[in-house]
Design a protein around this motif. Structure first.
Motif, PDB file in Angstrom:
ATOM      1  N   ASP A 144      15.219  47.133-139.842  1.00 33.07           N
ATOM      2  CA  ASP A 144      15.950  46.993-138.590  1.00 33.07           C
ATOM      3  C   ASP A 144      15.643  45.657-137.914  1.00 33.07           C
ATOM      4  O   ASP A 144      16.195  45.339-136.875  1.00 33.07           O
ATOM      5  CB  ASP A 144      15.590  48.143-137.659  1.00 33.07           C
ATOM      6  N   GLN A 145      14.759  44.886-138.543  1.00 36.53           N
ATOM      7  CA  GLN A 145      14.392  43.614-137.929  1.00 36.53           C
ATOM      8  C   GLN A 145      15.349  42.499-138.305  1.00 36.53           C
ATOM      9  O   GLN A 145      15.203  41.374-137.832  1.00 36.53           O
ATOM     10  CB  GLN A 145      12.975  43.218-138.371  1.00 36.53           C
ATOM     11  N   THR A 146      16.277  42.802-139.184  1.00 38.65           N
ATOM     12  CA  THR A 146      17.154  41.757-139.673  1.00 38.65           C
ATOM     13  C   THR A 146      18.460  42.369-140.177  1.00 38.65           C
ATOM     14  O   THR A 146      18.467  43.522-140.576  1.00 38.65           O
ATOM     15  CB  THR A 146      16.450  40.980-140.819  1.00 38.65           C
ATOM     16  N   PRO A 147      19.549  41.621-140.141  1.00 32.95           N
ATOM     17  CA  PRO A 147      20.774  42.149-140.736  1.00 32.95           C
ATOM     18  C   PRO A 147      20.525  42.490-142.208  1.00 32.95           C
ATOM     19  O   PRO A 147      19.764  41.797-142.876  1.00 32.95           O
ATOM     20  CB  PRO A 147      21.746  40.971-140.602  1.00 32.95           C
TER      21      PRO A 147
END
Lengths: 353, 353
Positions: A144-147
């Motif tokens: 969820d920290q990055t696309p």
DNA sequence: CTGTTAGCGCGTTCAG
DNA sequence: CTGAACGCGCTAACAG
């Protein structure tokens, strides 16, 4: 040995302008601010002369975007097909100005987390999470920290992530239809079946391929002459399956659930003096290298790994550049089914001819 | 969706110390400057609590080193073997804290230059230049801008660059010795030979394998019973070669120059009612996937792609970290020959038994 | 239209 | 032993 890089400041000095001016010119935004043609000329010339190239690390720090993708898969080396997937992704990325970090987990979840962190630390703009061995699985924390885009991974809860999958259901239909259209009725299944639930393997591919096959057979008032759910889809299993089928006579046609099974089927048929396709027709899935090397060439429904990789990278970059696929506006993403093309070679005999 | 990263400044604030103090503690250099145990404790706790991870881009900009490698090859997807090479490199890199950018050129020199530039722009610490298709070739410009290692590339002038290659000469010796030790004297060559100069293919592998074979044969007072220089090393060519050999009778043993040729040899032998290894023994090179799938299993001298990739990454990182392999002090680098292990399966009959 | 200024996040002096 | 200040190379505000 290692030449020092030319910086923007040096270019500016050489051209006799301020750094910001050089930045604007080289950034192609000279028109916006209407910089004098003379200055533009001098900057361009200086950059050319000095061989200036912007330092991507610095740009990344400044802009918060690095034009970099991460590709994490459970296996890069297991087959040519795995390589095709990476290749497709890398090429699509390159065409849009992105480089890609490749990581391999071997199915190790801890390693997967670490790789993901290492990539996020390096400020990748997005991550492609791919699988070739594992199909059903948990998603790692930190995604969820990055696309992110899921490639060849079918999960129940994909949490609004775009997913790219091969259209296995249609592939199953196509395989069955190829046989039926050629006039076959005595159709044996090697790898799964005969019933809808006879799928012992973990792979979702098996289930969908089977569903597609059965759907078409049923539509023609048929059912499989026989079927074998097998866990290991390798040549020896294909070989054994044929020996078992032959106990009840010569089959008209065989659907193999992948090409390696088909290779074993070829060997067994050959050992028993049966000719393909004259005596027995064979159709399969995957289009692995051997499919083209077998004699006669194996007609098979290809796993479009290259296209899938390309699609995944394109979708991911779309998300990055247009901020699409956010929880509320899903847009055209979601599940992307990539068609599996039929590679027609010489293993199906046309009975109607 | 994308959580904001925690910065060092936030950690320092949370711990109630200055940024530099936090930097020293987290950098493991607290001992050098003797920072109070209490402060250290608070910094560590704060970092833990906030989930702090250093921003690698910033560190890269600051230190000029990014812990990143580039891997450029002409093909990543052509075979499982290619994947193994990348995999080996990636694993070795990961073990030493490096991530790797992967690029593929398809043999296109312009593309190669562009990829190299894109990687250098991203401040990679070094580059592995690999090849699977092309063997003899020119080195691209710009390779002098960064530390580099050549992988599976044999060039006349490697310009002091470390080179990693498989030991094809010894592999040739081993293949021939395996046959001779098993009592064979009637040895046919498929792919190259019979003479030292009968190597039509571009690959250096062919020449070295042949040299090794001939060396051992000669040492035993033998020469090849026949030989065929072939440009394409694919199953059909292997098939044709056997048909030609059979015109002069049944061969005792066949050395195939790669596994795909061997596959064709298997098919032809089978079609002519000859059994392996009872009637004919076969040995080959590469250890491609099919080698294990053929029946009987093909005894073959393996291309150690995985090990080669690993070696290349290790050598490159040594250069980066210890500034080795500079023009004047070459150290242990130069050409690294990786042994090719023999995979003994069931295709050689022991006549002495 | 151009130059000056201020960070992006971090590591590293150098005074306190 | 700690904190303030500087700069890696670049872009984006803002004045001039």
């Amino acid at each position: 040995m290692v030449r020092k890089r030319v910086t923007l400041a040096q270019v500016a000095a050489e051209a006799g302008v301020a750094v910001s001016t050089a930045s604007l010119v080289l950034g192609g935004r000279a028109a916006d601010v209407r910089i004098s043609a003379a200055a533009q000329e001098r900057v361009q010339a200086a950059a050319e002369r000095l061989g200036y190239r912007p330092n991507a690390v610095s740009v990344g720090l400044r802009k918060g975007r690095t034009s970099t993708l991460g590709f994490i898969s459970d296996s890069v080396a297991s087959s040519r097909l795995a390589g095709e997937m990476i290749k497709g992704a890398i090429e699509a990325a390159r065409d849009r100005g992105f480089m890609v970090f490749v990581g391999e987990t071997g199915g190790n979840v801890t390693l997967e987390r670490q790789l993901l962190e290492a990539m996020v630390d390096r400020q990748v703009d997005g991550v492609i999470l791919a699988a070739l061995l594992t199909h059903g699985r948990e998603l790692p924390d930190g995604l969820d920290q990055t696309p992110a885009v899921l490639l060849n991974i079918a999960v129940d809860d994909c949490g609004d992530l775009p997913v790219v999958l091969p259209d296995e259901l249609q592939a199953g239909r196509d395989a069955a239809a190829a046989l039926i259209d050629a006039g076959h009725r005595d159709i044996h299944l090697v790898g799964s079946g005969p019933g809808r639930e006879d799928v012992r393997t973990i792979s979702v591919a098996a289930k969908l391929r089977l569903d597609g096959i059965l759907e078409v057979l049923t539509a023609h008032g048929l059912e499989p002459a026989s079927g074998r759910a097998i866990n290991q889809w390798l040549p020896p299993e294909g070989y054994a399956a044929v020996e078992s089928i032959l106990e009840s006579g010569t089959p008209g046609a065989i659907v193999c659930f992948n090409d390696r099974l088909a290779m074993g089927v070829y060997q067994a048929l050959q050992d028993h003096g049966l000719r393909i396709p004259d005596d027995v027709s064979v159709v399969s899935f995957d289009d692995a290298s051997i499919a083209g090397w077998l004699r006669p060439g194996l007609t098979t429904v290809a796993l479009p790994h290259r296209t899938m990789g390309k699609r995944a990278a394109d979708v991911l970059i779309d998300v990055i550049e247009h901020h699409r696929a956010t929880p509320d506006e899903r847009g055209p993403h979601g599940v992307q089914l990539v068609p599996m093309p039929m590679r027609v070679r010489g293993s199906i005999r046309d009975l109607s001819a």
